[in-house]
Design a protein around this motif. Sequence first.
Motif, PDB file in Angstrom:
ATOM      1  N   GLN A   1      12.280 -10.333  -4.550  1.00  0.00           N
ATOM      2  CA  GLN A   1      12.467 -11.005  -3.268  1.00  0.00           C
ATOM      3  C   GLN A   1      11.502 -10.498  -2.193  1.00  0.00           C
ATOM      4  O   GLN A   1      11.420 -11.071  -1.108  1.00  0.00           O
ATOM      5  N   LEU A   2      10.780  -9.429  -2.485  1.00  0.00           N
ATOM      6  CA  LEU A   2       9.836  -8.875  -1.506  1.00  0.00           C
ATOM      7  C   LEU A   2       8.727  -9.876  -1.206  1.00  0.00           C
ATOM      8  O   LEU A   2       8.278 -10.610  -2.087  1.00  0.00           O
ATOM      9  N   GLN A   3       8.269  -9.878   0.033  1.00  0.00           N
ATOM     10  CA  GLN A   3       7.235 -10.813   0.463  1.00  0.00           C
ATOM     11  C   GLN A   3       5.998 -10.065   0.937  1.00  0.00           C
ATOM     12  O   GLN A   3       6.099  -9.034   1.615  1.00  0.00           O
ATOM     13  N   ARG A   4       4.853 -10.586   0.578  1.00  0.00           N
ATOM     14  CA  ARG A   4       3.580 -10.006   1.008  1.00  0.00           C
ATOM     15  C   ARG A   4       3.256 -10.433   2.436  1.00  0.00           C
ATOM     16  O   ARG A   4       3.392 -11.606   2.779  1.00  0.00           O
ATOM     17  N   ARG A   5       2.823  -9.486   3.254  1.00  0.00           N
ATOM     18  CA  ARG A   5       2.417  -9.806   4.627  1.00  0.00           C
ATOM     19  C   ARG A   5       0.905  -9.642   4.762  1.00  0.00           C
ATOM     20  O   ARG A   5       0.347  -8.641   4.313  1.00  0.00           O
ATOM     21  N   ASN A   6       0.270 -10.604   5.386  1.00  0.00           N
ATOM     22  CA  ASN A   6      -1.176 -10.559   5.558  1.00  0.00           C
ATOM     23  C   ASN A   6      -1.540  -9.820   6.846  1.00  0.00           C
ATOM     24  O   ASN A   6      -1.048 -10.166   7.928  1.00  0.00           O
ATOM     25  N   ILE A   7      -2.422  -8.810   6.703  1.00  0.00           N
ATOM     26  CA  ILE A   7      -3.036  -8.199   7.889  1.00  0.00           C
ATOM     27  C   ILE A   7      -4.255  -9.028   8.280  1.00  0.00           C
ATOM     28  O   ILE A   7      -4.477  -9.361   9.437  1.00  0.00           O
ATOM     29  N   ASP A   8      -5.069  -9.349   7.261  1.00  0.00           N
ATOM     30  CA  ASP A   8      -6.167 -10.308   7.410  1.00  0.00           C
ATOM     31  C   ASP A   8      -6.422 -10.914   6.038  1.00  0.00           C
ATOM     32  O   ASP A   8      -5.595 -10.782   5.133  1.00  0.00           O
ATOM     33  N   SER A   9      -7.571 -11.558   5.848  1.00  0.00           N
ATOM     34  CA  SER A   9      -7.823 -12.286   4.599  1.00  0.00           C
ATOM     35  C   SER A   9      -7.980 -11.384   3.384  1.00  0.00           C
ATOM     36  O   SER A   9      -7.835 -11.835   2.245  1.00  0.00           O
ATOM     37  N   THR A  10      -8.275 -10.097   3.576  1.00  0.00           N
ATOM     38  CA  THR A  10      -8.463  -9.190   2.436  1.00  0.00           C
ATOM     39  C   THR A  10      -7.620  -7.924   2.559  1.00  0.00           C
ATOM     40  O   THR A  10      -7.922  -6.904   1.928  1.00  0.00           O
ATOM     41  N   ALA A  11      -6.568  -7.967   3.363  1.00  0.00           N
ATOM     42  CA  ALA A  11      -5.674  -6.812   3.501  1.00  0.00           C
ATOM     43  C   ALA A  11      -4.234  -7.303   3.577  1.00  0.00           C
ATOM     44  O   ALA A  11      -3.915  -8.186   4.382  1.00  0.00           O
TER      45      ALA A  11
ATOM     46  N   ASN B   1       3.558  -0.244   1.074  1.00  0.00           N
ATOM     47  CA  ASN B   1       2.558  -0.508   0.034  1.00  0.00           C
ATOM     48  C   ASN B   1       1.493  -1.441   0.589  1.00  0.00           C
ATOM     49  O   ASN B   1       1.780  -2.296   1.434  1.00  0.00           O
ATOM     50  N   TRP B   2       0.289  -1.312   0.066  1.00  0.00           N
ATOM     51  CA  TRP B   2      -0.790  -2.124   0.633  1.00  0.00           C
ATOM     52  C   TRP B   2      -1.954  -2.321  -0.346  1.00  0.00           C
ATOM     53  O   TRP B   2      -2.103  -1.584  -1.313  1.00  0.00           O
ATOM     54  N   LEU B   3      -2.740  -3.324  -0.024  1.00  0.00           N
ATOM     55  CA  LEU B   3      -3.992  -3.614  -0.741  1.00  0.00           C
ATOM     56  C   LEU B   3      -5.017  -4.039   0.289  1.00  0.00           C
ATOM     57  O   LEU B   3      -4.710  -4.834   1.196  1.00  0.00           O
ATOM     58  N   ARG B   4      -6.219  -3.529   0.178  1.00  0.00           N
ATOM     59  CA  ARG B   4      -7.308  -3.937   1.073  1.00  0.00           C
ATOM     60  C   ARG B   4      -8.634  -3.884   0.324  1.00  0.00           C
ATOM     61  O   ARG B   4      -8.755  -3.211  -0.698  1.00  0.00           O
ATOM     62  N   LYS B   5      -9.604  -4.611   0.834  1.00  0.00           N
ATOM     63  CA  LYS B   5     -10.964  -4.565   0.286  1.00  0.00           C
ATOM     64  C   LYS B   5     -11.846  -3.834   1.277  1.00  0.00           C
ATOM     65  O   LYS B   5     -11.928  -4.219   2.448  1.00  0.00           O
ATOM     66  N   ASN B   6     -12.495  -2.757   0.821  1.00  0.00           N
ATOM     67  CA  ASN B   6     -13.317  -2.002   1.758  1.00  0.00           C
ATOM     68  C   ASN B   6     -14.699  -2.630   1.917  1.00  0.00           C
ATOM     69  O   ASN B   6     -15.058  -3.583   1.214  1.00  0.00           O
ATOM     70  N   LYS B   7     -15.466  -2.101   2.829  1.00  0.00           N
ATOM     71  CA  LYS B   7     -16.759  -2.703   3.157  1.00  0.00           C
ATOM     72  C   LYS B   7     -17.800  -2.492   2.059  1.00  0.00           C
ATOM     73  O   LYS B   7     -18.880  -3.084   2.100  1.00  0.00           O
TER      74      LYS B   7
END
Length: 558
Positions: free
Chosen positions: A47-57, A63-69
């Motif tokens: 039931q957990l939902q993903r929240r967008n920080i931006d288009s790649t984070a 917990n988190w996922l991001r794309k670095n530069k």
Amino acid sequence: MRILKKILRFFAWFIGIILITVLIFCFYVWKVSDAKPPVVSDRSAEQLQRRNIDSTAFTIGNNWLRKNKYGLYEMYTSGTPFERGVINGKLSKELVVSQEEAFTHQIKKMIPSSSYLKFLKYIVGFMNRDLPAHVTEEYKEEIYGISLAASDSFQWIGTNYSRQLNYHAAHDIGHALQNLMLVGCTSFSAWDTKTENGALIVGRNFDFWVGDEFAKNKIVSFVAPSMGHKFAFVTWGGFIGVVSGMNDKGLSVTINAARSSIPTGAATPVSLVAREVLQYAGNIKEAVAIAHKRKMFVSESFLVASAADHKSVIIEKTPDTLAVYDPNKDNIECANHYQSDLFKTQKLNEEQMAGSASVYRFQRTQELLQQNYPLTPQKVANILRDYKGLGGADIGVGNEKAVNQFVAHHSVIFMPDSLRMWVSTSPWQMGAYVCYDLRKIFAMNGLHQDVEIADENLNIAPDTFLQSDVYRKFLLFRQTKMDWMDKLNINVNNFVQNDPQYYDAYRLTGDYYKAHKNYKAAIENYRIALTKEIATVKEREAIEDKIKECAKMSSNRK
């Protein structure tokens, strides 16, 4: 006439029995080829939902996922096995899907026949029929959680869970069935007198290639499990096995393939053995105990570095036996052959040493280490990037005998004492090495904005080779090779002109002329190839066979 009828009746019954047996076997293979997912009592994580920080984070709680530069994805997951699997899948669902697309696309290029692919699916399924029994419940639940994010577009291979589980054994099966050696890695470690300030340091190239798309999206994964140690490893979408990683106790693990015989049944995939070591071992003794209790598909070397022991050893393991190689000095090297007294005279190992590029690459690694002591992270990166032969000889760019073969999925440097790791960025290991401090990462309380988490002041700069004419020419050579493999029109001169010291440039040119029935030109190029530094005995023999074949075809035309 009566005898003839009896004979015909006998054969009819005989053929009928064979057909029924084949049908029963096919039904059995079909039934066992799809693994059943584990039973999970608490499925609230779905039931957990993903929240967008931006288009790649993205975030899910802490917990988190991001794309670095630099192009690397960075992911932090925590919780119980199924929970962290679900979180992993929800955070990285696009990467899970794209990774499977890249993998299956490359498989289809290698095996274009759809009917043979279906047949192979059931054969692999049959070989892996007992795989679930050799994977711990913890890892089955984690893989199941991730599989919920997989695409339904690949049902022709199997169910989402069955596919994700079997992918963890894909390397082992391919390696064992044909000794493809898609993994021809190099690793080494040093400490005390051999490093700056005596610190323990590890360098490794994971030379694994199943297409450029497969290596495109790399993930540096940080895991805080509900049981065991926190750890970090380099991976890709959907894969929880470890090929290069370090935990918060300062224990690192890297794997190097060794020569294997064909397995007779399912066992634990190598990457999941390495994962268990990373998650549950705090020193060498504990790492050996974990590796010892697992039966494996294939033979493998585990280079284990331990801050607690302030040293490194190599755990050498066949499907049935284990040895620990400790040179009793302050440096150690590992290629793709065994070094322990127990295994070094083993028939398969002797064949590997005599016929592969492993010993040459091992000797080049030792040579480079001697030239660079005391080691620093920058010097380790320089060694991992080296593309020359023994004595600095020009053996062509991309030669398997070099430490840097320009096929690496990733390259990593570990400093277990300080819990720092450097991960390479594209292209191959020639881009920047990004530094991560595990203490800082695991002290983070979630990701509240999309910011760089690496210790950028400790990054290792991209290699200046990327600005050279040699590199530009190598890229043209490589693209021409890819086009030739894909049966596209090419300019054959791009091979030799752009990589003139590489035997494969002449082998490819010979293949081109052979395909166009210009046997004289083919033989000329094959003979030049034989004067260069050829990676393996099998490749030399294959070229010699092609010369004989062309000579025979040429004489038949006269």
